[in-house]
Design a protein around this motif. Structure first.
Motif, PDB file in Angstrom:
ATOM      1  N   LEU A 108     -13.608  30.050 -26.801  1.00 38.38           N
ATOM      2  CA  LEU A 108     -12.464  30.706 -25.557  1.00 38.38           C
ATOM      3  C   LEU A 108     -11.766  29.489 -25.375  1.00 38.38           C
ATOM      4  N   ILE A 109     -10.782  30.052 -25.223  1.00 36.57           N
ATOM      5  CA  ILE A 109      -8.945  29.067 -25.003  1.00 36.57           C
ATOM      6  C   ILE A 109      -8.766  29.803 -23.395  1.00 36.57           C
ATOM      7  N   ASN A 110      -8.884  28.674 -22.608  1.00 32.85           N
ATOM      8  CA  ASN A 110      -8.777  28.675 -21.857  1.00 32.85           C
ATOM      9  C   ASN A 110      -7.634  28.034 -20.869  1.00 32.85           C
ATOM     10  N   ASP A 111      -7.259  27.148 -21.497  1.00 35.61           N
ATOM     11  CA  ASP A 111      -6.391  25.995 -20.701  1.00 35.61           C
ATOM     12  C   ASP A 111      -5.368  25.253 -22.431  1.00 35.61           C
ATOM     13  N   SER A 112      -4.004  25.427 -22.043  1.00 33.12           N
ATOM     14  CA  SER A 112      -3.673  24.681 -23.353  1.00 33.12           C
ATOM     15  C   SER A 112      -2.113  23.486 -22.607  1.00 33.12           C
ATOM     16  N   GLU A 113      -1.604  22.474 -23.287  1.00 29.83           N
ATOM     17  CA  GLU A 113      -0.889  21.577 -23.932  1.00 29.83           C
ATOM     18  C   GLU A 113       0.015  21.651 -24.479  1.00 29.83           C
ATOM     19  N   ILE A 114       0.227  22.981 -25.001  1.00 28.71           N
ATOM     20  CA  ILE A 114       1.361  23.388 -25.561  1.00 28.71           C
ATOM     21  C   ILE A 114       2.061  24.422 -25.152  1.00 28.71           C
ATOM     22  N   CYS A 115       3.620  24.101 -24.295  1.00 28.28           N
ATOM     23  CA  CYS A 115       4.109  24.500 -23.257  1.00 28.28           C
ATOM     24  C   CYS A 115       5.378  24.255 -24.243  1.00 28.28           C
ATOM     25  N   ASP A 116       6.317  25.410 -23.394  1.00 26.84           N
ATOM     26  CA  ASP A 116       7.670  25.623 -23.707  1.00 26.84           C
ATOM     27  C   ASP A 116       8.577  24.098 -22.658  1.00 26.84           C
ATOM     28  N   SER A 117      10.191  23.956 -23.223  1.00 21.04           N
ATOM     29  CA  SER A 117      10.343  22.794 -23.043  1.00 21.04           C
ATOM     30  C   SER A 117      11.028  22.692 -20.630  1.00 21.04           C
ATOM     31  N   LEU A 118      10.443  24.290 -20.510  1.00 20.84           N
ATOM     32  CA  LEU A 118      10.195  24.357 -19.020  1.00 20.84           C
ATOM     33  C   LEU A 118       9.176  24.353 -18.615  1.00 20.84           C
ATOM     34  N   GLY A 119       7.718  23.960 -19.268  1.00 22.74           N
ATOM     35  CA  GLY A 119       6.903  23.218 -18.940  1.00 22.74           C
ATOM     36  C   GLY A 119       5.742  24.731 -18.975  1.00 22.74           C
ATOM     37  N   GLN A 120       5.702  26.279 -18.843  1.00 21.33           N
ATOM     38  CA  GLN A 120       5.503  26.871 -19.494  1.00 21.33           C
ATOM     39  C   GLN A 120       4.219  27.479 -20.779  1.00 21.33           C
ATOM     40  N   MET A 121       3.355  26.990 -19.944  1.00 23.47           N
ATOM     41  CA  MET A 121       2.097  28.055 -22.059  1.00 23.47           C
ATOM     42  C   MET A 121       3.079  28.687 -22.667  1.00 23.47           C
ATOM     43  N   LEU A 122       2.579  28.197 -23.624  1.00 23.34           N
ATOM     44  CA  LEU A 122       3.127  29.174 -24.648  1.00 23.34           C
ATOM     45  C   LEU A 122       2.026  29.904 -25.362  1.00 23.34           C
ATOM     46  N   PRO A 123       2.650  31.108 -25.571  1.00 26.97           N
ATOM     47  CA  PRO A 123       1.500  32.363 -26.238  1.00 26.97           C
ATOM     48  C   PRO A 123       0.662  31.557 -27.569  1.00 26.97           C
ATOM     49  N   LEU A 124      -0.520  31.854 -27.683  1.00 23.88           N
ATOM     50  CA  LEU A 124      -0.920  31.451 -28.721  1.00 23.88           C
ATOM     51  C   LEU A 124      -1.292  32.198 -30.143  1.00 23.88           C
ATOM     52  N   GLN A 125      -0.429  32.257 -31.247  1.00 22.74           N
ATOM     53  CA  GLN A 125      -0.657  32.619 -32.482  1.00 22.74           C
ATOM     54  C   GLN A 125      -1.531  32.428 -33.529  1.00 22.74           C
ATOM     55  N   GLU A 126      -2.201  32.815 -34.304  1.00 27.07           N
ATOM     56  CA  GLU A 126      -3.007  33.646 -35.541  1.00 27.07           C
ATOM     57  C   GLU A 126      -2.306  31.767 -35.985  1.00 27.07           C
ATOM     58  N   GLY A 127      -3.427  30.745 -36.219  1.00 24.33           N
ATOM     59  CA  GLY A 127      -3.317  29.437 -37.086  1.00 24.33           C
ATOM     60  C   GLY A 127      -4.237  28.820 -36.927  1.00 24.33           C
ATOM     61  N   TYR A 128      -3.923  27.708 -37.824  1.00 24.05           N
ATOM     62  CA  TYR A 128      -4.692  26.733 -37.147  1.00 24.05           C
ATOM     63  C   TYR A 128      -3.916  25.666 -35.886  1.00 24.05           C
ATOM     64  N   TYR A 129      -4.621  24.774 -35.006  1.00 26.41           N
ATOM     65  CA  TYR A 129      -4.931  24.269 -34.189  1.00 26.41           C
ATOM     66  C   TYR A 129      -5.535  23.263 -33.876  1.00 26.41           C
ATOM     67  N   ARG A 130      -5.546  22.093 -33.055  1.00 28.45           N
ATOM     68  CA  ARG A 130      -6.330  21.425 -32.627  1.00 28.45           C
ATOM     69  C   ARG A 130      -6.654  21.425 -31.861  1.00 28.45           C
ATOM     70  N   ILE A 131      -8.028  21.357 -31.546  1.00 31.36           N
ATOM     71  CA  ILE A 131      -8.333  22.185 -29.341  1.00 31.36           C
ATOM     72  C   ILE A 131      -9.049  20.802 -28.535  1.00 31.36           C
ATOM     73  N   LEU A 132      -9.507  20.339 -27.726  1.00 27.61           N
ATOM     74  CA  LEU A 132     -10.577  20.123 -27.753  1.00 27.61           C
ATOM     75  C   LEU A 132     -11.544  20.798 -26.947  1.00 27.61           C
ATOM     76  N   ILE A 133     -13.179  20.871 -26.971  1.00 28.65           N
ATOM     77  CA  ILE A 133     -13.777  21.965 -26.505  1.00 28.65           C
ATOM     78  C   ILE A 133     -14.460  20.915 -25.169  1.00 28.65           C
ATOM     79  N   THR A 134     -13.947  21.887 -24.031  1.00 24.30           N
ATOM     80  CA  THR A 134     -14.250  21.013 -22.898  1.00 24.30           C
ATOM     81  C   THR A 134     -15.554  21.517 -22.335  1.00 24.30           C
ATOM     82  N   GLN A 135     -16.115  22.435 -22.148  1.00 26.32           N
ATOM     83  CA  GLN A 135     -17.107  23.335 -21.502  1.00 26.32           C
ATOM     84  C   GLN A 135     -17.938  24.144 -22.498  1.00 26.32           C
ATOM     85  N   LYS A 136     -19.083  24.079 -22.048  1.00 26.83           N
ATOM     86  CA  LYS A 136     -19.935  25.365 -22.583  1.00 26.83           C
ATOM     87  C   LYS A 136     -21.125  25.960 -21.370  1.00 26.83           C
TER      88      LYS A 136
END
Length: 447
Positions: A406-434
């Motif tokens: 479950l991805i509940n946080d993102s560093e992928i933002c637009d020029s205004l700092g708003q989080m962009l919606p994630l689309q289907e595809g490959y991503y580099r992610i960081l596992i933060t919690q269990k």
């Protein structure tokens, strides 16, 4: 002038091989609009499973529910393995079904619906690149079916009795379908069959799967591939090495071994002994970053406590990445059906629970080991759990079977700092919690 919309509701039960056939039917009926609401559908298709007793009961209950909920005038079509095996019984017991067809005529579904005509061909249908599919559940991942039928003679399995002997599609046909799907935007592929490692053996080629892997690698496409359902007697060390060296195929090894005790492997007619299984599994484990999935049948006639404990000890020692457990289900006409020394359902369930405790402990440890890691994952859109989460899986994992992140946080933002919606595809992610059995992650970069 207004034209009325015709709606279609599909229920595809059982395995992913069934799903491919369901997608072929949707391709033939693409003039209909898919609806998730059975009650508004003009056509309802239930593509059934008849592999084990629980699957049969689920299929029958689904048919009865569809009859109860369908609107007046809606056409109910029942297809697939259950109706292939029990067409006569279904016609007699549930005469309200409008069309009954088996596993041979998925490409004629449009004719059957138009004429309200049931068809039951003797040959099993095998999709090729000429059959248009409406792929459901993803715009990124697709299943590719390699063959139908099976040449193995496992004691507990009825599949060869209604799916017939191995029937492979040609290598050229398979390659063309991958290219067609790639052109439509699909990038992640799972190759499936009853026995994938026997691909092309019916056409006189023992290394068919190796040929496939090398041919797809030559396309030099930016795709990820995995193979499901390898069989121990047709899986070679050369095949394992080829998968390990592939640029497109992931080091994903799905080989259902069903048991490990020599006496049980012989009773089950699996064709390979314990030593051979261990050789293959250890060869897979030596491949860097390999992922090994298997399945076991518990409670097969003749399984004593000694054999079961041998299985438990083996599972604990080998530490598979994923394991599926199935309770033995008696199938009329199979060798196991007439075997003595049956195991009670009570003992079978106790054994499944005991083995499950080992498997769940290992699964928890595997998830814990991912904490803090940056990994490549496939995002699959919004999670069904909550609108606040996106769902993903490791690139290595199979779709819907190996877990969800479950991805509940993102560093992928637009020029205004708003989080962009994630689309289907490959991503580099960081596992933060269990938390419990769930992994949580932060999206770092789209790849």
């Amino acid at each position: 002038m207004q034209f009325s919309t015709n709606y279609l509701h599909l229920i595809s039960l059982g395995c992913t091989k069934n799903l491919v056939d369901s997608e072929v039917m949707l391709g033939r009926l693409k003039s209909y609009q898919l609806t998730p609401n059975l009650e508004e559908a003009d056509i309802i298709i239930v593509n059934t499973c008849g592999f084990i007793e629980s699957a049969k009961q689920e299929s029958i209950q689904t048919i009865l529910n569809a009859l109860e909920l369908r609107k007046s005038g809606a056409v109910l079509v029942v297809s697939g393995c259950l109706s292939e095996r029990y067409a006569k019984e279904l016609k007699e017991e549930i005469p309200e079904i409008d069309v009954i067809t088996g596993v041979g005529d998925y490409d004629k579904i449009d004719v059957m619906v138009k004429e309200l005509k049931s068809l039951q061909s003797n040959e099993v249908f095998l999709a090729n690149e000429s059959h248009e599919r409406v792929i459901i559940g993803s715009n990124f991942h697709a299943y590719v079916k390699l063959s139908e039928g099976c040449n193995q003679s496992c004691s507990f399995c009825a599949i060869p009795s209604f799916k017939g002997k191995l029937h492979s599609r040609t290598l050229d046909s398979t390659i063309k379908e991958v290219q067609n799907l790639y052109a439509k935007g699909f990038r992640d592929f799972s190759f499936i069959a009853q026995d994938s490692s026997s691909y092309l053996r019916d056409l006189g080629q023992k290394d068919g799967l190796i040929q496939l892997i090398k041919a797809i690698d030559k396309l030099q496409l930016p795709i990820s591939c995995r193979i499901l359902y390898l069989y121990p007697t047709t899986t070679t060390f050369e095949l394992i090495e080829t998968i390990g060296n592939s640029t497109c195929f992931l080091p994903y090894f799905d080989m259902p071994i069903q048991h490990i005790a020599d006496s049980m492997l012989k009773l089950m007619r699996r064709g390979a002994n314990k030593a051979k299984h261990i050789e293959l599994l250890e060869s897979m484990r030596k491949i860097p970053h390999s992922f090994i999935r298997t399945s076991f049948v518990i409670g097969h006639p003749g399984e004593c406590e000694k054999e079961f404990m041998e299985l438990c000890e083996f599972v604990e020692a080998f530490n598979f990445d994923r394991v599926n457990l199935f309770a033995y289900s008696p199938q009329v006409g199979t060798p196991a059906y007439d075997m003595s020394q049956s195991v009670s359902s009570k003992i079978t369930n106790m054994r499944i629970n005991q083995l499950n405790r080992i498997i769940k402990s290992q699964f928890t440890a595997h998830n814990k080991a991912l904490l803090g890691q940056e990994v490549v994952a496939i995002c699959e859109g919004k999670s069904e759990m909550s609108e606040y989460f996106y769902k993903a899986r490791l690139k290595l994992w199979g779709k819907d079977i190996d877990g969800e992140i479950l991805i509940n946080d993102s560093e992928i933002c637009d020029s205004l700092g708003q989080m962009l919606p994630l689309q289907e595809g490959y991503y580099r992610i960081l596992i933060t919690q269990k938390k419990q059995n769930f992994l949580f992650a932060k999206a770092l970069e789209r790849l």
